[in-house]
Design an enzyme around this catalytic site. Structure first.
Site, PDB file in Angstrom:
ATOM      1  N   ASP A  33       0.873  -1.183   0.000  1.00  0.00           N
ATOM      2  CA  ASP A  33       0.000   0.000   0.000  1.00  0.00           C
ATOM      3  C   ASP A  33       0.907   1.229   0.000  1.00  0.00           C
ATOM      4  OD1 ASP A  33      -1.738   2.009   0.400  1.00  0.00           O
ATOM      5  OD2 ASP A  33      -2.634   1.210   2.238  1.00  0.00           O
ATOM      6  N   ASP A  57      32.172  22.702 -53.246  1.00  0.00           N
ATOM      7  CA  ASP A  57      31.291  23.040 -52.119  1.00  0.00           C
ATOM      8  C   ASP A  57      30.416  24.238 -52.475  1.00  0.00           C
ATOM      9  OD1 ASP A  57      30.636  23.840 -49.133  1.00  0.00           O
ATOM     10  OD2 ASP A  57      31.591  21.872 -49.002  1.00  0.00           O
ATOM     11  N   ASP A  58      29.880  24.870 -51.465  1.00  0.00           N
ATOM     12  CA  ASP A  58      28.965  26.010 -51.591  1.00  0.00           C
ATOM     13  C   ASP A  58      29.496  27.071 -52.582  1.00  0.00           C
ATOM     14  OD1 ASP A  58      27.057  27.879 -51.082  1.00  0.00           O
ATOM     15  OD2 ASP A  58      27.440  28.041 -48.932  1.00  0.00           O
ATOM     16  N   LYS A  93      27.231  16.354 -51.203  1.00  0.00           N
ATOM     17  CA  LYS A  93      27.231  16.759 -49.793  1.00  0.00           C
ATOM     18  C   LYS A  93      25.948  17.553 -49.568  1.00  0.00           C
ATOM     19  CE  LYS A  93      29.971  19.665 -46.648  1.00  0.00           C
ATOM     20  NZ  LYS A  93      31.198  20.485 -46.609  1.00  0.00           N
ATOM     21  N   TRP A  94      25.110  17.061 -48.676  1.00  0.00           N
ATOM     22  CA  TRP A  94      23.785  17.660 -48.423  1.00  0.00           C
ATOM     23  C   TRP A  94      23.846  18.405 -47.098  1.00  0.00           C
ATOM     24  CZ3 TRP A  94      18.819  15.414 -50.539  1.00  0.00           C
ATOM     25  CH2 TRP A  94      17.694  16.021 -49.986  1.00  0.00           C
ATOM     26  N   ASP A  95      23.771  19.724 -47.177  1.00  0.00           N
ATOM     27  CA  ASP A  95      24.032  20.561 -46.006  1.00  0.00           C
ATOM     28  C   ASP A  95      22.740  21.210 -45.499  1.00  0.00           C
ATOM     29  OD1 ASP A  95      25.542  21.925 -44.140  1.00  0.00           O
ATOM     30  OD2 ASP A  95      26.802  22.983 -45.586  1.00  0.00           O
ATOM     31  N   CYS A 144      25.450  16.729 -43.840  1.00  0.00           N
ATOM     32  CA  CYS A 144      26.164  17.810 -43.177  1.00  0.00           C
ATOM     33  C   CYS A 144      25.126  18.768 -42.615  1.00  0.00           C
ATOM     34  CB  CYS A 144      27.042  18.520 -44.214  1.00  0.00           C
ATOM     35  SG  CYS A 144      27.908  19.954 -43.554  1.00  0.00           S
ATOM     36  N   ASP A 161      32.451  21.334 -38.429  1.00  0.00           N
ATOM     37  CA  ASP A 161      33.173  22.360 -39.178  1.00  0.00           C
ATOM     38  C   ASP A 161      34.514  22.650 -38.525  1.00  0.00           C
ATOM     39  OD1 ASP A 161      31.418  22.667 -41.172  1.00  0.00           O
ATOM     40  OD2 ASP A 161      30.670  24.643 -40.591  1.00  0.00           O
TER      41      ASP A 161
HETATM   42  C1  DGJ Z   1      28.748  24.250 -43.531  1.00  0.00           C
HETATM   43  C2  DGJ Z   1      29.554  23.028 -43.804  1.00  0.00           C
HETATM   44  O1  DGJ Z   1      29.761  22.311 -42.633  1.00  0.00           O
HETATM   45  C3  DGJ Z   1      30.856  23.424 -44.477  1.00  0.00           C
HETATM   46  O2  DGJ Z   1      31.662  22.314 -44.648  1.00  0.00           O
HETATM   47  C4  DGJ Z   1      30.524  24.080 -45.770  1.00  0.00           C
HETATM   48  O3  DGJ Z   1      29.915  23.160 -46.632  1.00  0.00           O
HETATM   49  C5  DGJ Z   1      29.619  25.272 -45.541  1.00  0.00           C
HETATM   50  N1  DGJ Z   1      28.472  24.932 -44.772  1.00  0.00           N
HETATM   51  C6  DGJ Z   1      29.207  25.873 -46.840  1.00  0.00           C
HETATM   52  O4  DGJ Z   1      28.301  26.870 -46.680  1.00  0.00           O
END
Ligand code: DGJ
Length: 735
Positions: free
Chosen positions: A53, A370-371, A480-482, A530, A552
């Site tokens: 209880d 990259d970007d 690379k897909w950020d 990413c 990064d």
């Molecule tokens: C953040 C990523 O972690 C970097 O490696 C690079 O791709 C930048 N963005 C680009 O804007």
């Protein structure tokens, strides 16, 4: 058989090769949790539950004035709501009549071969040699007809159980889920448990924290719309005395990429409860009559052999059961060079070809643009969403650029940030309502960009179509897909006011649909994830990405900690790691040895390297190739904890058949005239001799000696020196 139902005792015993998980249909048809631990027989463990209880802990009405039966003091498989259990709960539902209550009792179950799948959410699959069985057990509230199906897929050989919950509204009015967890896990005694989590921040992801459970609710969470840099969707509950080699360890990893929540409570009777699932903050999901809602899956494992074994269960499972891409195992991933830290936004086609030419001599096999290659993207203020080539920079066009790179014998990779939009972009000008922004307010900017409303089908279709158009326009080998911001301003212009509580989860579901439409339709392309580094590095993402950019922060010494922390859950072959120009005082060889603690690549301007540096890189790329199988598919051992005050850091990869191993040692703070340091190996065959090379001296010793006495590490050498000891089994010990 992995799952045994004992109809007489009403117990379900879920057996993996090393563990048993037991639940039981108990009094009044409440489903009790009885056991999770080392494998036992199918005996009924109900004897563990004593009833008293308990003052101020209520009793269900139909326990007929039986004051010893209280849900507040009983271990359960899934919780009720407002039935006298005051601990953290797994469900909060507002019923169609406005009441908040759920009294789930067993009504049915079924067992079938193979794992469960979920609507719109990723799950693990059975690989070739796995024995997998699933239990679906339904509890129902008899008044509201709200049903929760508890799903358990038992991966026998892997020692993993995948769990989730499915809510079905079998009533006749709409219900609102304000909280629905994937898993509830009760412990009869939690006083000796420690909680391990992986907190961090941008540039310092997945550090390790271990804390004692005390009598309050411990929360590990992300409310950022992404699984986040700040916490990873992973927790372990381990015995206070557990270390790398010994002790009970329970690991839990949520397969979800949005805002999540894990709560652990040590209750008044020293019982512990863990719940894990979608974060309930800003979440409010209606389920119509006849409708269903699936939670994301949780992977859980148990071992009594310490933290290393727990990590090995996850590592093997992540390598075998999450991602069907050929790049996981069958096709070697190339050594890459990424242009980001080399050029940022300042490049053109000529510069890319120059970098590729120089990098070829470093043993690099692929260049990643990259970007900055698309729209009007000359800095991070514009262009996101405009996924067409900027011909002012890539003057020859993408197809031709890739052809030129291929002609050098190199592969070509490209960067995208598909979920985002810049206000200064053609996409935003055409569809301002596609960005997440609360009516009457200005959206929070982050990196001067806004998030697209990924829950909307037309947005998903635009992203799928525009990214695929680029992928199909040239010989692209890698993507690379950020994503470079957290999600705020939860609002969808496509939904009425009362459905805005769906937006956060809809974003994640939309994202998975988009990734299905891009990644799954391009099996010959290798995809790396990413999120400004490792801000969305989670098990669900690994069903799409074979590797994830860890951080990064490319400073090699920081990466020692990052790899150590990540390795609690993630295998080395999933952690993107590059040699960069950061930390010039650290020799290239050491940077490369540390990057081999991940997937290895370069992130620097190859055209600016001296010839001697190019030669060193070539040597290190060759070593990476030589140790590829060991690093990617071997068993990983943490040998020295870099979070402690240590003179050197070390880790080891051992081949599954124990025929070879690679022990990496990095000196970080060797004191002058200090003591001799030894590194004790792990996981070797004690009865074999190993030939060891790595510091100029060659020696031979048994696995037993190497594990118990260790390898002596040279002294009086500069800090930041790396030794890569290669151990090769030569012969058996004859007794
Ligand atoms: C953040 C990523 O972690 C970097 O490696 C690079 O791709 C930048 N963005 C680009 O804007």
């Amino acid at each position: 058989m992995a799952i045994i139902f004992n109809g007489k005792k009403k117990t379900f015993s879920l057996h993996t090769s090393g563990t048993t998980y037991q639940l039981k249909i108990g009094n009044l048809n409440y489903v009790k949790h009885l056991y999770y631990g080392p494998r036992i027989l199918d005996e009924d463990l109900i004897y563990l539950i004593r009833r008293y209880d308990r003052g101020f802990s209520g009793n269900p009405y139909d326990s007929l004035k039986e004051r010893t039966f209280s849900l507040d003091a009983q271990p359960q498989e899934f919780t009720t709501q407002q039935q006298g259990d005051f601990r953290i709960n797994s469900i909060e539902v507002r019923n169609s009549n406005g009441s908040y209550s759920f009294d789930g009792r067993y009504i049915s179950h079924r067992i079938y071969p193979g794992p469960f799948t979920l609507s719109g959410l990723p799950t693990a699959f059975a690989s070739e040699n796995d024995t997998v069985e699933t239990l679906e057990l339904v509890i129902e509230d008899a008044i509201t007809k709200v049903q929760v199906t508890l799903l358990y897929s038992v991966f026998e050989e892997a020692d993993i159980i995948m769990r989730a919950a499915r809510v079905r509204n079998a009533g006749d009015g709409t219900i609102w889920l304000e909280r629905i967890m994937s898993l509830n896990m009760d412990y009869l005694n939690g006083l000796n448990l420690d909680l391990i989590s992986l907190p961090g921040r941008y540039g310092q992801e997945r550090q390790v924290e271990r804390q004692r459970l005390t009598h309050h609710v411990h929360k590990i969470r992300s409310g950022r719309g992404i699984s986040s840099h700040q916490q990873n969707p992973f927790v372990a509950l381990v015995d206070r005395s557990a270390d790398e080699n010994y002790g009970s360890c329970y690991g839990f990893a949520l397969m979800y990429s949005g805002s999540f929540l894990a709560e652990v409570e040590l209750d008044q009777y020293d019982q512990a409860r863990l719940v894990m699932g979608i974060n309930d903050r800003l979440f409010n999901y209606p389920v119509e009559p006849g409708g269903e809602f699936d939670t994301p899956a949780v992977l859980m494992t148990y071992t009594h052999d310490g933290l290393t074994q727990m990590s090995h269960h996850f590592h093997d499972f992540f390598r075998n059961n999450l991602n069907r891409s050929k790049f996981v195992r069958d096709v070697r991933r190339p050594v890459l060079i990424n242009t980001w830290e080399a050029a940022f936004f300042d490049f053109d086609d000529v510069k890319l070809v120059e970098i590729a030419k120089a990098a070829r001599d470093m043993g690099v096999e692929m260049i990643v643009m990259d970007d900055g290659w698309f729209g009007k993207r000359n800095d991070d203020n514009s262009g996101l969403g405009d996924w067409y080539v900027n011909e002012k920079k890539i003057r020859c066009g993408l197809t031709e650029l890739v052809r030129q790179i291929n002609e050098l014998g190199m592969k070509f990779g490209i960067w995208f940030e598909p979920e985002m939009v810049s206000e200064d972009s053609d996409l935003f000008r055409a569809h301002p309502d596609w960005a997440m922004e609360i009516p009457g307010r200005h959206a929070v900017r982050s990196r001067n960009q806004l998030a697209l409303d990924m829950g909307r089908k037309e947005v998903q279709d635009y992203v799928i179509e525009s990214v695929n158009r680029i992928l199909d326009s040239a010989n692209i080998y890698y993507v690379k897909w950020d994503i470079n911001r957290a999600i705020t301003d939860l609002w969808s212009n496509a939904l009425p006011a009362e459905l805005q509580g769906e937006v956060s989860h809809r974003y994640v579901l939309g994202l998975y649909r988009v990734m299905d439409g891009i990644i799954k339709t391009h099996p010959d392309i290798m995809f790396e994830g990413c999120a400004g580094g490792g801000g969305r590095f989670d098990p669900a993402m690994l069903t799409y990405f074979v590797q994830y950019w860890s951080s990064d922060n490319t400073k090699p010494l920081d990466n020692l900690k990052l790899h150590y922390g990540s390795s609690f859950l993630y295998p080395l072959c999933t952690m993107g790691a590059h040699v960069s120009s950061a930390s010039p005082m650290v020799p290239l060889e050491t940077k490369a040895a540390i990057a081999m603690g991940g997937t290895f690549g370069y992130e620097l301007d190859a055209t600016k390297l001296k010839k001697s540096a190019i030669r060193t890189c070539r040597k290190m790329s060759d070593l990476y190739q030589k140790y590829y199988n060991l690093n990617f598919f071997g068993d990983y051992y943490r040998l020295v904890n870099p979070f402690e005050k240590v003179n050197l850091v070390a880790w080891e990869c051992v081949a599954k058949d124990r025929s070879e191993a690679l022990v990496t040692v990095v000196t970080v703070n060797l004191t002058v005239n200090g003591p001799q340091e030894y590194i004790k190996c792990r996981g070797l065959d004690p009865d074999r001799f190993y030939r060891i090379r790595g510091d100029g001296e060659e020696l031979t010793a048994t696995g037993a000696a190497l594990m118990h006495a260790g390898i002596p590490i040279p002294r009086e050498i500069p800090d930041f020196t790396a030794f890569q000891y290669h151990l090769e089994a030569v012969e058996r010990v004859s007794r």
